[in-house]
Design a protein around this motif. Sequence first.
Motif, mmCIF file in Angstrom:
data_model
loop_
_atom_site.group_PDB
_atom_site.id
_atom_site.type_symbol
_atom_site.label_atom_id
_atom_site.label_comp_id
_atom_site.label_asym_id
_atom_site.label_seq_id
_atom_site.Cartn_x
_atom_site.Cartn_y
_atom_site.Cartn_z
ATOM 1 N N PRO A 7 -32.647 31.443 -39.277
ATOM 2 C CA PRO A 7 -32.269 30.314 -38.422
ATOM 3 C C PRO A 7 -30.811 29.862 -38.534
ATOM 4 O O PRO A 7 -30.210 29.457 -37.542
ATOM 5 C CB PRO A 7 -33.215 29.192 -38.837
ATOM 6 N N ASN A 8 -30.228 29.897 -39.714
ATOM 7 C CA ASN A 8 -28.887 29.343 -39.887
ATOM 8 C C ASN A 8 -27.837 30.391 -40.256
ATOM 9 O O ASN A 8 -26.765 30.029 -40.732
ATOM 10 C CB ASN A 8 -28.918 28.267 -40.977
ATOM 11 N N ALA A 9 -28.120 31.664 -40.035
ATOM 12 C CA ALA A 9 -27.213 32.725 -40.485
ATOM 13 C C ALA A 9 -25.823 32.586 -39.859
ATOM 14 O O ALA A 9 -24.804 32.656 -40.558
ATOM 15 C CB ALA A 9 -27.806 34.095 -40.179
ATOM 16 N N THR A 10 -25.769 32.373 -38.563
ATOM 17 C CA THR A 10 -24.474 32.248 -37.887
ATOM 18 C C THR A 10 -23.773 30.954 -38.284
ATOM 19 O O THR A 10 -22.554 30.945 -38.507
ATOM 20 C CB THR A 10 -24.676 32.287 -36.357
ATOM 21 N N LEU A 40 -27.390 25.213 -46.662
ATOM 22 C CA LEU A 40 -28.090 25.983 -45.632
ATOM 23 C C LEU A 40 -28.385 27.398 -46.107
ATOM 24 O O LEU A 40 -29.452 27.952 -45.815
ATOM 25 C CB LEU A 40 -27.264 26.016 -44.344
ATOM 26 N N ALA A 41 -27.447 27.994 -46.836
ATOM 27 C CA ALA A 41 -27.647 29.353 -47.344
ATOM 28 C C ALA A 41 -28.802 29.396 -48.337
ATOM 29 O O ALA A 41 -29.592 30.350 -48.334
ATOM 30 C CB ALA A 41 -26.366 29.861 -48.000
ATOM 31 N N LYS A 42 -28.920 28.383 -49.165
ATOM 32 C CA LYS A 42 -30.017 28.341 -50.132
ATOM 33 C C LYS A 42 -31.363 28.301 -49.418
ATOM 34 O O LYS A 42 -32.309 28.998 -49.804
ATOM 35 C CB LYS A 42 -29.864 27.133 -51.051
ATOM 36 N N LYS A 43 -31.457 27.503 -48.355
ATOM 37 C CA LYS A 43 -32.705 27.408 -47.594
ATOM 38 C C LYS A 43 -33.043 28.740 -46.926
ATOM 39 O O LYS A 43 -34.186 29.196 -46.966
ATOM 40 C CB LYS A 43 -32.605 26.305 -46.544
ATOM 41 N N ILE A 54 -39.249 40.871 -42.268
ATOM 42 C CA ILE A 54 -39.343 40.315 -40.918
ATOM 43 C C ILE A 54 -38.065 39.589 -40.469
ATOM 44 O O ILE A 54 -37.984 39.167 -39.326
ATOM 45 C CB ILE A 54 -40.562 39.369 -40.776
ATOM 46 N N TYR A 55 -37.091 39.472 -41.361
ATOM 47 C CA TYR A 55 -35.863 38.756 -40.998
ATOM 48 C C TYR A 55 -34.653 39.679 -41.041
ATOM 49 O O TYR A 55 -34.581 40.605 -41.840
ATOM 50 C CB TYR A 55 -35.613 37.580 -41.951
ATOM 51 N N GLU A 56 -33.704 39.378 -40.177
ATOM 52 C CA GLU A 56 -32.410 40.059 -40.201
ATOM 53 C C GLU A 56 -31.312 39.006 -40.278
ATOM 54 O O GLU A 56 -31.536 37.844 -39.988
ATOM 55 C CB GLU A 56 -32.221 40.940 -38.968
ATOM 56 N N ASN A 60 -24.886 38.115 -42.955
ATOM 57 C CA ASN A 60 -24.157 36.911 -42.525
ATOM 58 C C ASN A 60 -24.314 35.789 -43.531
ATOM 59 O O ASN A 60 -23.364 35.052 -43.812
ATOM 60 C CB ASN A 60 -24.654 36.443 -41.157
ATOM 61 N N ILE A 61 -25.512 35.645 -44.072
ATOM 62 C CA ILE A 61 -25.746 34.595 -45.060
ATOM 63 C C ILE A 61 -24.945 34.866 -46.325
ATOM 64 O O ILE A 61 -24.303 33.969 -46.873
ATOM 65 C CB ILE A 61 -27.247 34.484 -45.394
ATOM 66 N N ASN A 62 -24.971 36.103 -46.769
ATOM 67 C CA ASN A 62 -24.255 36.457 -47.994
ATOM 68 C C ASN A 62 -22.747 36.285 -47.823
ATOM 69 O O ASN A 62 -22.072 35.716 -48.689
ATOM 70 C CB ASN A 62 -24.599 37.889 -48.400
ATOM 71 N N THR A 63 -22.222 36.749 -46.701
ATOM 72 C CA THR A 63 -20.789 36.603 -46.433
ATOM 73 C C THR A 63 -20.404 35.136 -46.305
ATOM 74 O O THR A 63 -19.399 34.694 -46.865
ATOM 75 C CB THR A 63 -20.406 37.354 -45.145
ATOM 76 N N GLY A 64 -21.189 34.363 -45.565
ATOM 77 C CA GLY A 64 -20.916 32.939 -45.401
ATOM 78 C C GLY A 64 -20.980 32.187 -46.712
ATOM 79 O O GLY A 64 -20.190 31.276 -46.963
#
Length: 112
Positions: A7-10, A40-43, A54-56, A60-64
């Motif tokens: 949900p919050n990757a971007t 947000l990344a922790k969530k 099931i998620y992609e 983006n999360i790791n880089t962010g």
Amino acid sequence: MEKRKLPNATAILILGILSILTCCCWGVIGLTLGIVALILAKKDLALYNENPEIYEGFSNINTGRILAIIGIILSSIYLILNIYMYVVWGEEGIKEFQENLIEKIKHQQEME
């Protein structure tokens, strides 16, 4: 089965980038954006770790998250530097330093 985006990757990636870009805004804006990105990344990481198949958008999360950490560090350094300058020099000392710096730059431009 189609993979769903986290949900919050971007948003995490954008906030991480903005935390670095705004780290020189007294350190407060970059620090705030970096902390929000980490929360947000922790969530999203918890959500991803429950069902990684099931998620992609994990990259983006790791880089962010990495960018947010860098932004927090830079913002903290800048904030501490500003506090130090106000404690040691005071507002008048900072203004005097800026005026001297501007004069030196003008003098160098005249010499060229």
